[in-house]
Motif scaffolding. Sequence first.
Motif, mmCIF file in Angstrom:
data_model
loop_
_atom_site.group_PDB
_atom_site.id
_atom_site.type_symbol
_atom_site.label_atom_id
_atom_site.label_comp_id
_atom_site.label_asym_id
_atom_site.label_seq_id
_atom_site.Cartn_x
_atom_site.Cartn_y
_atom_site.Cartn_z
ATOM 1 N N GLY A 84 -3.336 -7.091 10.598
ATOM 2 C CA GLY A 84 -4.732 -7.244 10.194
ATOM 3 C C GLY A 84 -5.220 -6.157 9.258
ATOM 4 N N ARG A 85 -4.306 -5.343 8.755
ATOM 5 C CA ARG A 85 -4.662 -4.249 7.853
ATOM 6 C C ARG A 85 -3.709 -4.250 6.667
ATOM 7 N N TYR A 86 -4.037 -3.507 5.636
ATOM 8 C CA TYR A 86 -3.168 -3.400 4.475
ATOM 9 C C TYR A 86 -3.225 -1.986 3.907
ATOM 10 N N ALA A 87 -2.268 -1.670 3.075
ATOM 11 C CA ALA A 87 -2.190 -0.355 2.434
ATOM 12 C C ALA A 87 -2.396 -0.515 0.932
ATOM 13 N N VAL A 88 -3.091 0.432 0.349
ATOM 14 C CA VAL A 88 -3.286 0.447 -1.097
ATOM 15 C C VAL A 88 -3.099 1.884 -1.587
ATOM 16 N N GLY A 89 -2.261 2.040 -2.613
ATOM 17 C CA GLY A 89 -1.994 3.369 -3.151
ATOM 18 C C GLY A 89 -3.231 3.974 -3.785
ATOM 19 N N VAL A 90 -3.471 5.264 -3.504
ATOM 20 C CA VAL A 90 -4.613 5.960 -4.106
ATOM 21 C C VAL A 90 -4.190 7.186 -4.908
ATOM 22 N N ASP A 91 -2.961 7.675 -4.700
ATOM 23 C CA ASP A 91 -2.497 8.837 -5.442
ATOM 24 C C ASP A 91 -0.978 8.859 -5.440
ATOM 25 N N ILE A 92 -0.401 9.215 -6.568
ATOM 26 C CA ILE A 92 1.054 9.417 -6.656
ATOM 27 C C ILE A 92 1.328 10.466 -7.719
ATOM 28 N N ASN A 93 2.337 11.294 -7.463
ATOM 29 C CA ASN A 93 2.784 12.236 -8.479
ATOM 30 C C ASN A 93 4.299 12.288 -8.421
ATOM 31 N N ALA A 94 4.884 12.816 -9.456
ATOM 32 C CA ALA A 94 6.345 12.888 -9.507
ATOM 33 C C ALA A 94 6.783 14.075 -10.357
ATOM 34 N N THR A 95 7.844 14.721 -9.902
ATOM 35 C CA THR A 95 8.504 15.766 -10.662
ATOM 36 C C THR A 95 9.927 15.296 -10.921
ATOM 37 N N HIS A 96 10.311 15.280 -12.191
ATOM 38 C CA HIS A 96 11.634 14.804 -12.580
ATOM 39 C C HIS A 96 12.547 16.016 -12.754
ATOM 40 N N HIS A 97 13.661 16.029 -12.016
ATOM 41 C CA HIS A 97 14.531 17.196 -11.973
ATOM 42 C C HIS A 97 15.758 17.109 -12.873
ATOM 43 N N ARG A 98 16.336 15.912 -13.001
ATOM 44 C CA ARG A 98 17.558 15.784 -13.805
ATOM 45 C C ARG A 98 17.630 14.388 -14.395
ATOM 46 N N ALA A 99 18.357 14.286 -15.474
ATOM 47 C CA ALA A 99 18.536 13.009 -16.161
ATOM 48 C C ALA A 99 19.665 12.212 -15.509
ATOM 49 N N VAL A 100 19.510 10.898 -15.555
ATOM 50 C CA VAL A 100 20.551 9.981 -15.087
ATOM 51 C C VAL A 100 20.742 8.937 -16.176
ATOM 52 N N ARG A 101 21.980 8.660 -16.543
ATOM 53 C CA ARG A 101 22.279 7.697 -17.601
ATOM 54 C C ARG A 101 22.888 6.404 -17.092
ATOM 55 N N GLU A 102 23.454 6.417 -15.894
ATOM 56 C CA GLU A 102 24.138 5.218 -15.396
ATOM 57 C C GLU A 102 24.177 5.239 -13.875
ATOM 58 N N GLY A 103 24.568 4.084 -13.337
ATOM 59 C CA GLY A 103 24.745 3.997 -11.897
ATOM 60 C C GLY A 103 23.509 3.512 -11.161
ATOM 61 N N VAL A 104 23.394 3.979 -9.956
ATOM 62 C CA VAL A 104 22.322 3.558 -9.056
ATOM 63 C C VAL A 104 21.664 4.807 -8.487
ATOM 64 N N VAL A 105 20.349 4.783 -8.378
ATOM 65 C CA VAL A 105 19.643 5.864 -7.703
ATOM 66 C C VAL A 105 19.149 5.341 -6.350
ATOM 67 N N THR A 106 19.032 6.248 -5.404
ATOM 68 C CA THR A 106 18.573 5.915 -4.061
ATOM 69 C C THR A 106 17.314 6.718 -3.759
ATOM 70 N N GLY A 107 16.319 6.044 -3.226
ATOM 71 C CA GLY A 107 15.081 6.710 -2.843
ATOM 72 C C GLY A 107 14.871 6.627 -1.347
ATOM 73 N N VAL A 108 14.331 7.697 -0.791
ATOM 74 C CA VAL A 108 13.988 7.734 0.630
ATOM 75 C C VAL A 108 12.574 8.284 0.752
ATOM 76 N N ALA A 109 11.682 7.478 1.318
ATOM 77 C CA ALA A 109 10.308 7.895 1.588
ATOM 78 C C ALA A 109 10.218 8.313 3.041
ATOM 79 N N SER A 110 9.769 9.542 3.278
ATOM 80 C CA SER A 110 9.625 10.074 4.632
ATOM 81 C C SER A 110 8.168 10.409 4.888
ATOM 82 N N ALA A 111 7.665 10.005 6.036
ATOM 83 C CA ALA A 111 6.263 10.223 6.369
ATOM 84 C C ALA A 111 5.938 11.711 6.459
ATOM 85 N N VAL A 112 4.847 12.087 5.824
ATOM 86 C CA VAL A 112 4.286 13.428 5.943
ATOM 87 C C VAL A 112 3.123 13.358 6.926
#
Length: 146
Positions: A84-112
């Motif tokens: 009966g509820r929903y989530a809506v994004g209100v803020d996001i930021n990102a810091t990019h550390h290294r370049a990737v040219r090929e393959g697959v990236v994996t993301g993991v979101a962990s609750a703060v």
Amino acid sequence: MTDTPATTTAPDEPLTVEQLRDLGRGTLIERMEIQLTEASAQRCSGTMSVEGNTQPYGLLHGGASVVLAETLGSVAAMLAAGPGRYAVGVDINATHHRAVREGVVTGVASAVHVGRSTACYDVVISDERGRRVCTSRITCALRDEV
């Protein structure tokens, strides 16, 4: 701009891998070839191909990393919101550390923080060698359906 949720309300039970795949059909998740692999209110993970998500120099586009991070954080927040509820994004930021040219990236979101009105997640995106590519943080408002 309206305050209509972009996703459906949170289910009563945890999502299966098949339900996670269905969630992305016909959305940016599908277009970006994001594969959700795990989802709970505390942790959500997924992968994304670098191919097709690059900028003109052949590097993974920073915006693609942000799309992956927002997808993972938003799915986890949807599950945290509950029935009966929903989530809506209100803020996001990102810091990019290294370049990737090929393959697959994996993301993991962990609750703060997961509360009644907001949920916040740290998202770490890594390359196939386990090297950090991007660090992001997303905050979602958790709302009651009208």
